[in-house]
Write an enzyme that holds these catalytic residues in place. Structure first.
Site, PDB file in Angstrom:
ATOM      1  N   HIS A  50       0.833  -1.203   0.000  1.00 30.88           N
ATOM      2  CA  HIS A  50       0.000   0.000   0.000  1.00 30.88           C
ATOM      3  C   HIS A  50       0.872   1.259   0.000  1.00 30.88           C
ATOM      4  CE1 HIS A  50      -3.146   2.843   1.368  1.00 30.88           C
ATOM      5  NE2 HIS A  50      -2.162   3.334   2.110  1.00 30.88           N
ATOM      6  N   GLU A  51       1.865   1.307   0.884  1.00 28.99           N
ATOM      7  CA  GLU A  51       2.734   2.487   0.965  1.00 28.99           C
ATOM      8  C   GLU A  51       3.512   2.692  -0.338  1.00 28.99           C
ATOM      9  OE1 GLU A  51       2.744   4.700   3.315  1.00 28.99           O
ATOM     10  OE2 GLU A  51       1.269   3.569   4.464  1.00 28.99           O
ATOM     11  N   HIS A  66       1.662   4.414  -3.117  1.00 29.13           N
ATOM     12  CA  HIS A  66       1.699   5.881  -3.157  1.00 29.13           C
ATOM     13  C   HIS A  66       2.861   6.361  -4.028  1.00 29.13           C
ATOM     14  CE1 HIS A  66      -1.497   6.625  -0.355  1.00 29.13           C
ATOM     15  NE2 HIS A  66      -0.934   5.936   0.616  1.00 29.13           N
ATOM     16  N   GLU A 126      -5.690   7.163  -0.956  1.00 27.78           N
ATOM     17  CA  GLU A 126      -5.660   5.960  -0.116  1.00 27.78           C
ATOM     18  C   GLU A 126      -6.379   4.801  -0.800  1.00 27.78           C
ATOM     19  OE1 GLU A 126      -3.999   5.427   2.748  1.00 27.78           O
ATOM     20  OE2 GLU A 126      -3.138   7.418   2.374  1.00 27.78           O
TER      21      GLU A 126
END
Length: 480
Positions: free
Chosen positions: A342-343, A346, A422
């Site tokens: 997920h990070e 970004h 997100e």
């Protein structure tokens, strides 16, 4: 060119002051209303909703409800205090008084009123001391009552004060030279000073982003390389699979302050670092081999420990009770990988770059408008400055008060954008077949951090930069 009576009234210093004062109270009342709505959710939602029963158990739900209620009540009283304090400072002329006091200090040091930048630095230092001192009781209560009550605080009183002093010194050492440089550019930059000031802030921002984690953050927390093993190998493989230029991989011992968990990455170009909080890792134990080999018969005490450990216990070694408690929190290897997916999403989707561009466009726009307004003496007059018009006071008045309506709108727009980012990062993790593990990680972290999964829709829309848990789980689905 003559102004009409309406225009004269509009630019009347007294009208300007009361318009700003009124807007400040409107924002406060709006925020208080939103918090009241959410506090009612905490008070009245005492049973796990049917849609959440496969996500959270009754005991954890009740703990999260009480934690949220405590924080909300604390925020209510803290907000009242801050609003009244700010109002008194403005109405009684606290800003010009502090400027005068800063002038007296610099005069005693041999610097007259012609040394405006020196007086500005004294003003900011005095303001920082004041805000730190009056805010200390609230920070103490939040840390040692609320966070302690709900099992998150890991600090001792001694460690807390040592940390606060260190933070204050480091902050002043960084901010005061930057402020001096910015004021010098504004005063000496001529007609296009806003362009030079913007370039200066951009360079400083990039510099701080580059050096913060390597040189500033280690002043407060211990960073150690993630040990060789299955987790490290899989993180490196994950980075390679998406061409993330991983340079170093650290674990930060955030557990000496709090049991809240986190993970992030930083760095430019091919020098990316990933940092994992030790509280994120289910089976992580700090490695202090050198310390274990020596002083085995001496009493040791690490930063943040409230009482002396038993003799013969090496520093960093956990008691059996602590180990059992540790097993209840954190994520396993696959779940940590999902969080990192997920990070890294970004990064892959350019969210960090987009945020940087938005912030820099905003800074440039604000500096440009500041250049148009700084010559308007009525803004200074509105806040009690009639004989002198310090650049720092102009920055304070225009950026904090005059721009406050714009800042509120921008803040809401950034919240909406961040929530969109997100969801996109979650979708990226799902594309890497991490959806089921990310789902489990989100549930675990929500429980570990006592996040309350029920939110008032309006409060959530305004304040939640991250989507509510159920929305994220719904977007991820139960499987990849």
């Amino acid at each position: 060119m003559l102004m009409s009576g309406k225009e004269i009234g509009m630019y009347n210093p007294e009208n300007i002051f009361w318009a700003i004062f009124a807007f400040m109270w409107i924002v406060y009342l709006w925020e208080t209303y939103l918090s009241h709505r959410q506090r009612n959710i905490y008070r009245n939602t005492k049973e796990v909703p049917s849609s959440l029963r496969d996500v959270i158990d009754n005991e954890t739900f009740e703990k999260a409800r009480l934690y949220g209620l405590d924080k909300s009540s604390f925020g209510f009283w803290h907000g009242i205090y801050e609003q009244i304090e700010s109002s008194i400072i403005l109405v009684l002329g606290g800003i010009p008084y502090l400027w005068m006091l800063a002038g007296k200090v610099t005069n005693r040091l041999g610097y007259g009123h012609e040394y405006e930048i020196t007086q500005s630095l004294a003003f900011m230092l005095l303001a920082s001391v004041f805000s730190t001192v009056v805010g200390l009781p609230w920070v103490l209560y939040s840390t040692f009552v609320i966070e302690e009550r709900h099992g998150f605080n890991k600090q001792t009183l001694g460690f807390f004060f040592k940390d606060q002093v260190k933070k204050f010194i480091v902050m002043q050492a960084i901010s005061l030279p930057i402020l001096a440089g910015l004021l010098y550019i504004i005063k000496m930059g001529g007609q296009y000073f806003f362009v030079y000031a913007w370039v200066f802030t951009l360079v400083i921002s990039l510099f701080l982003i580059t050096v913060y984690a390597d040189y500033i953050a280690p002043l407060f927390d211990k960073f150690t390389p993630l040990p060789e093993g299955d987790l490290r190998t899989k993180i490196e493989d994950l980075a390679k699979s998406i061409d993330f230029p991983l340079y170093k991989l650290y674990v930060v011992e955030g557990s000496k302050r709090s049991s809240h968990s986190n993970a992030y990455f930083y760095g430019f170009f091919k020098n990316k670092r990933i940092v994992l909080f030790d509280t994120l890792l289910e089976d992580y134990t700090p490695v202090n081999t050198d310390e274990k080999k020596s002083d085995e018969t001496e009493t040791t005490k690490t930063d943040g420990e409230e009482k002396i450990e038993e003799e013969n216990k090496p520093q960093g070694e956990k008691t059996e009770e602590e180990e059992k408690e540790k097993k209840k929190t954190g994520c396993n290897t696959e779940e940590v990988l999902a969080v990192l997916a997920h990070e890294l999403g970004h990064w892959k989707l350019g969210h960090n770059l987009k945020n940087l561009i938005i912030s820099q466009v905003n800074i440039f726009l604000c500096l440009f408008l500041f250049a148009l307004l700084i010559e308007r003496t009525e803004f200074f007059n509105a806040f009690g400055f009639y004989d002198s018009y310090p650049t720092l006071i102009g920055l304070l008045i225009i950026f904090q008060f005059v721009f406050s309506p714009y800042n509120e709108v921008l803040s809401f727009c950034m919240t909406v954008l961040t929530r969109r980012f997100e969801f996109q990062a979650d979708a990226f993790a799902k594309s890497l077949h991490k959806a089921s593990f990310l789902r489990m990680a989100l549930i675990k972290l929500h429980k570990d951090n006592l996040g309350f999964p029920v939110a008032d829709w309006l409060f959530s829309a305004v304040h939640y930069s991250h989507p509510p848990l159920l929305e994220r789980l719904g977007a991820l689905g139960k499987t990849d």
